[in-house]
Design a protein around this motif. Structure first.
Motif, PDB file in Angstrom:
ATOM      1  N   GLY A 252      -5.160 -53.322  -0.095  1.00  0.00           N
ATOM      2  CA  GLY A 252      -4.604 -53.564   1.264  1.00  0.00           C
ATOM      3  C   GLY A 252      -2.897 -53.561   0.947  1.00  0.00           C
ATOM      4  N   ILE A 253      -2.324 -54.370   1.792  1.00  0.00           N
ATOM      5  CA  ILE A 253      -0.818 -53.925   1.778  1.00  0.00           C
ATOM      6  C   ILE A 253      -0.046 -55.260   1.191  1.00  0.00           C
ATOM      7  N   LYS A 254       0.767 -55.408  -0.283  1.00  0.00           N
ATOM      8  CA  LYS A 254       1.481 -56.243  -0.436  1.00  0.00           C
ATOM      9  C   LYS A 254       2.996 -56.289  -0.326  1.00  0.00           C
ATOM     10  N   ILE A 255       3.447 -57.449   0.521  1.00  0.00           N
ATOM     11  CA  ILE A 255       5.045 -57.456   0.772  1.00  0.00           C
ATOM     12  C   ILE A 255       5.537 -57.975  -0.276  1.00  0.00           C
ATOM     13  N   LEU A 256       6.545 -57.361  -0.844  1.00  0.00           N
ATOM     14  CA  LEU A 256       7.123 -57.950  -2.331  1.00  0.00           C
ATOM     15  C   LEU A 256       8.576 -58.126  -2.072  1.00  0.00           C
ATOM     16  N   ASP A 257       8.969 -59.068  -2.694  1.00  0.00           N
ATOM     17  CA  ASP A 257      10.514 -59.229  -3.050  1.00  0.00           C
ATOM     18  C   ASP A 257      11.041 -58.042  -3.869  1.00  0.00           C
ATOM     19  N   PRO A 258      12.187 -57.468  -3.220  1.00  0.00           N
ATOM     20  CA  PRO A 258      12.802 -56.156  -4.051  1.00  0.00           C
ATOM     21  C   PRO A 258      13.443 -56.496  -5.325  1.00  0.00           C
ATOM     22  N   SER A 259      13.837 -57.879  -5.708  1.00  0.00           N
ATOM     23  CA  SER A 259      14.533 -58.236  -6.864  1.00  0.00           C
ATOM     24  C   SER A 259      13.645 -58.686  -7.775  1.00  0.00           C
ATOM     25  N   SER A 260      12.462 -59.551  -7.578  1.00  0.00           N
ATOM     26  CA  SER A 260      11.526 -60.144  -8.379  1.00  0.00           C
ATOM     27  C   SER A 260      10.173 -59.449  -8.469  1.00  0.00           C
ATOM     28  N   SER A 265       4.018 -61.594   1.251  1.00  0.00           N
ATOM     29  CA  SER A 265       2.761 -61.873   2.175  1.00  0.00           C
ATOM     30  C   SER A 265       1.726 -60.848   1.663  1.00  0.00           C
ATOM     31  N   SER A 266       0.606 -60.886   2.344  1.00  0.00           N
ATOM     32  CA  SER A 266      -0.513 -59.912   1.878  1.00  0.00           C
ATOM     33  C   SER A 266      -1.050 -59.496   3.268  1.00  0.00           C
ATOM     34  N   ILE A 267      -1.670 -58.131   3.551  1.00  0.00           N
ATOM     35  CA  ILE A 267      -2.170 -57.659   4.813  1.00  0.00           C
ATOM     36  C   ILE A 267      -3.497 -57.085   4.135  1.00  0.00           C
ATOM     37  N   ASN A 268      -4.605 -57.539   4.643  1.00  0.00           N
ATOM     38  CA  ASN A 268      -5.683 -57.001   3.990  1.00  0.00           C
ATOM     39  C   ASN A 268      -6.296 -55.930   5.015  1.00  0.00           C
ATOM     40  N   LEU A 269      -6.844 -54.950   4.132  1.00  0.00           N
ATOM     41  CA  LEU A 269      -7.356 -53.713   4.808  1.00  0.00           C
ATOM     42  C   LEU A 269      -8.547 -53.298   4.253  1.00  0.00           C
ATOM     43  N   GLU A 270      -9.281 -52.685   4.802  1.00  0.00           N
ATOM     44  CA  GLU A 270     -10.674 -52.011   4.446  1.00  0.00           C
ATOM     45  C   GLU A 270     -10.470 -51.379   3.259  1.00  0.00           C
ATOM     46  N   PHE A 288       4.289 -49.496   9.378  1.00  0.00           N
ATOM     47  CA  PHE A 288       3.209 -48.497   9.702  1.00  0.00           C
ATOM     48  C   PHE A 288       2.448 -47.934   8.507  1.00  0.00           C
ATOM     49  N   ALA A 289       1.223 -47.849   8.507  1.00  0.00           N
ATOM     50  CA  ALA A 289       0.391 -47.620   7.339  1.00  0.00           C
ATOM     51  C   ALA A 289      -0.619 -46.632   7.991  1.00  0.00           C
ATOM     52  N   ILE A 301       6.170 -57.347   9.738  1.00  0.00           N
ATOM     53  CA  ILE A 301       6.458 -57.501   8.508  1.00  0.00           C
ATOM     54  C   ILE A 301       6.588 -59.075   8.404  1.00  0.00           C
ATOM     55  N   GLU A 302       7.149 -59.678   9.363  1.00  0.00           N
ATOM     56  CA  GLU A 302       7.223 -61.245   9.113  1.00  0.00           C
ATOM     57  C   GLU A 302       6.175 -61.946   8.922  1.00  0.00           C
ATOM     58  N   LYS A 303       5.067 -61.657   9.858  1.00  0.00           N
ATOM     59  CA  LYS A 303       4.140 -62.666   9.962  1.00  0.00           C
ATOM     60  C   LYS A 303       2.685 -62.116   9.223  1.00  0.00           C
ATOM     61  N   GLY A 304       2.828 -60.758   8.815  1.00  0.00           N
ATOM     62  CA  GLY A 304       2.037 -60.051   7.827  1.00  0.00           C
ATOM     63  C   GLY A 304       0.441 -59.803   8.816  1.00  0.00           C
ATOM     64  N   SER A 305       0.628 -59.648   9.993  1.00  0.00           N
ATOM     65  CA  SER A 305      -0.563 -59.517  11.167  1.00  0.00           C
ATOM     66  C   SER A 305      -0.557 -58.154  11.778  1.00  0.00           C
ATOM     67  N   ILE A 306      -1.824 -57.584  12.243  1.00  0.00           N
ATOM     68  CA  ILE A 306      -1.688 -56.232  12.766  1.00  0.00           C
ATOM     69  C   ILE A 306      -1.559 -56.571  14.286  1.00  0.00           C
ATOM     70  N   LEU A 307      -0.322 -55.784  14.807  1.00  0.00           N
ATOM     71  CA  LEU A 307       0.013 -55.773  16.216  1.00  0.00           C
ATOM     72  C   LEU A 307      -0.707 -54.535  16.949  1.00  0.00           C
ATOM     73  N   GLN A 308      -1.034 -53.649  16.439  1.00  0.00           N
ATOM     74  CA  GLN A 308      -1.862 -52.567  17.174  1.00  0.00           C
ATOM     75  C   GLN A 308      -2.299 -51.469  16.332  1.00  0.00           C
ATOM     76  N   ARG A 309      -3.415 -50.802  16.641  1.00  0.00           N
ATOM     77  CA  ARG A 309      -3.798 -49.793  16.143  1.00  0.00           C
ATOM     78  C   ARG A 309      -3.739 -48.455  16.825  1.00  0.00           C
TER      79      ARG A 309
END
Length: 543
Positions: A252-260, A265-270, A288-289, A301-309
């Motif tokens: 899926g998608i990993k949201i990473l800190d740009p320094s460390s 957070s993580s977003i699970n995808l099939e 957008f993915a 990005i803040e909540k790591g949840s899907i809003l729409q497809r």
């Protein structure tokens, strides 16, 4: 050596150009070509002109074609560009970045061989793009490219047995550019893996994705890797909103800190198809993915949840199921463009509360494998047709001119086929795309207007246009006709890809100063027809 294959369809039917070695690069494995003649012979106007958009309601059968409303996205295809050939081998566009007046395009080669390129396009004039520089990499694929502050950053895969000075197949490539030219040597930096697949500049450096064995590498401005994050089956990385998004086909998608590079957070995808092309893009607060057969996911990005497809709106007959996939997504100025393989390009508009409203399918041919939009330019890597360059004809401001009154006009929301009878007077503003317009009375339009098929001014009809006007398609027998005693007045720019007929007694009048007209088709002028006012005739067709 392993190699990622990003495109399915082999690009054919192109014009070859052999690079010379003149230029700032001393690396014998990189060949520089700045010969504008062969480079720009690959441009063609075939297919150029107004691009219609098939609305979602028509695609889904909710509206009949004769009930179709006018579009709100006036688009024109500027040109198509055949891909380069080196020693008989066809290169394919993999990625595009656009900054200021230049577009930067990367290429690789299908098959086991490592062979790629970077080209710089000057897009200062929307109607006449040109290639200013080309770099051929004899032993390396270039899979992704990004520009920041005078430097190009590219992600590549190189033949480690033939490319001197490298320790890994996956490479970050850095070169300085200025005024459409490469102005330094190409520097290469090792990153663990078989292929670097994506690159994105951050505030203080650059982030690189190394492919299937999976590594996100954080480089500083000097090419020193200061951090890494393991992630299998990496497809794309994107910096924005103060974070890094990393897309994996398995995790899926990993949201990473740009320094460390720590996980925020993580977003699970099939699980996705192995090693297929996928991209990320961002807008404020949103990610957008592209997710293959599932279309595009829009995430907070803040909540790591899907809003729409956004699903793929069209499944064309005769196209294999495996080629109906969203390979790439691009966000620009409130619009989301999806490259859906054999299902073409779809576009959606961001409306209130971060909700996207599907608009429809762009009327262009070919399989779409990558798309990049930026400030009105849209570059599409499109199978056997190479690159397609489009321009969005939306103007935020209107030229003020007392000769054409634009006060208190409402946006047009009617049929794609507009008829103005002899006793009628209509006025509209905003942006619109129509198929056919017939004027017997008076029509005023202020803003941006594209007409795809026909515009006919009957005897005594008056058409007043203030803003940006585009008509017709190249070599499609589209005709703009101004008949006897009819008058067309224009303040702004007019581009005609079809033909222009001024019958006896017709008048074409340019109001005010700074007007321009470009006619790519034929011009016929009858007796006593008039063309008056101040204008620049770019193709010298109105003399």
């Amino acid at each position: 050596m392993r190699k990622l294959l990003f495109f399915i369809i082999l690009i054919v039917g192109i014009i070859s150009c052999q690079p010379d070695v003149d230029g700032p690069v001393r690396d014998s494995t990189v060949l520089i070509n700045t010969d504008s003649g062969p480079l720009n012979s690959r441009f063609t106007l075939e297919g150029a002109g107004v691009v219609g958009i098939i609305p979602s309601d028509v695609i889904n059968g909710r509206l009949k074609e004769d009930e179709e409303l006018a579009g709100k996205v006036p688009l024109m295809m500027v040109s198509q560009v055949d891909p380069p050939i080196y020693e008989g081998k066809v290169l394919k566009a993999t990625h595009v970045d656009i900054a200021e007046n230049y577009a930067y395009v990367s290429y690789n080669t299908e098959g086991a061989e490592f062979l790629g390129a970077i080209e710089i396009f000057d897009i200062t004039d929307p109607l006449y793009p040109k290639i200013t520089s080309q770099a051929i990499f004899k032993h390396g694929d270039i899979n992704s490219i990004a520009y920041k502050q005078g430097k190009l950053y590219a992600a590549g895969a190189f033949d480690i047995d033939n490319e001197p000075g490298i320790k890994t197949a996956a490479q970050l490539i850095v070169v300085s550019v200025s005024n459409g030219s490469f102005t330094s040597d190409f520097s290469k930096f090792d990153i663990e893996g078989w292929a670097a697949v994506d690159v994105s500049p951050t505030e203080n450096g650059v982030i690189v994705a190394s492919g299937s064995n999976g590594l996100v590498g954080l480089f500083d401005s000097k090419g020193q890797m200061n951090g890494e994050f393991p992630l299998t089956d990496l497809r794309s990385v994107k910096y924005g909103n103060g974070v890094i998004g990393a897309l994996s086909g398995t995790e899926g998608i990993k949201i990473l800190d740009p320094s460390s590079l720590k996980v925020i957070s993580s977003i699970n995808l099939e699980k996705d198809i192995a090693e297929s092309k996928r991209t990320l893009d961002m807008s404020p607060g949103l990610m957008f993915a592209s997710e293959g057969p599932k279309g595009v996911g829009i995430y907070s990005i803040e909540k790591g949840s899907i809003l729409q497809r956004l699903s793929i709106p069209l499944k064309p007959d005769g196209v294999e199921e495996g080629d109906i996939v969203t390979n790439s997504v691009s966000f620009d100025d409130g619009k989301v463009y999806m490259a859906n393989g054999g299902a073409g390009i779809s576009v959606s508009q961001l409306v209130e509360n971060d909700v996207l409203e599907e608009i429809g399918i762009l009327g262009i041919n070919g399989s779409s494998n990558f798309i990049k939009s930026h400030k009105g330019y849209i570059f599409v890597a499109s199978g056997a047709r190479g690159l397609q360059i489009l321009n969005l004809q939306e103007k935020d401001e209107l030229a003020l001119n007392p000769g054409i009154d634009c006060g208190s006009l409402s946006p047009y929301s009617g049929s794609t086929n507009l008829n103005v009878n002899s006793n009628e007077q209509f006025g509209f503003s905003g942006a619109a795309s129509m198929k056919n317009v017939n004027i017997g009375g008076q029509l005023t339009f202020c803003g941006s207007l594209a007409i795809e098929n026909s515009l006919n001014l009957n005897s005594g009809g008056v058409f007043m246009m203030n803003g940006s006007f585009v008509f017709g398609q190249y070599n499609r027998n589209n005709t703009l006709s101004i008949n006897s005693d009819a008058v067309m007045k224009i303040s702004g720019s007019m581009v005609i890809y079809g033909d222009l007929n001024l019958n006896s007694g017709a008048t074409l009048e340019f109001i005010g100063e700074g007007n321009s007209v470009t006619v790519f088709g034929r011009v016929q002028k009858g007796a006593n027809s008039k063309i008056v006012g101040d204008f620049v005739d770019t193709e010298n067709k109105l003399k």
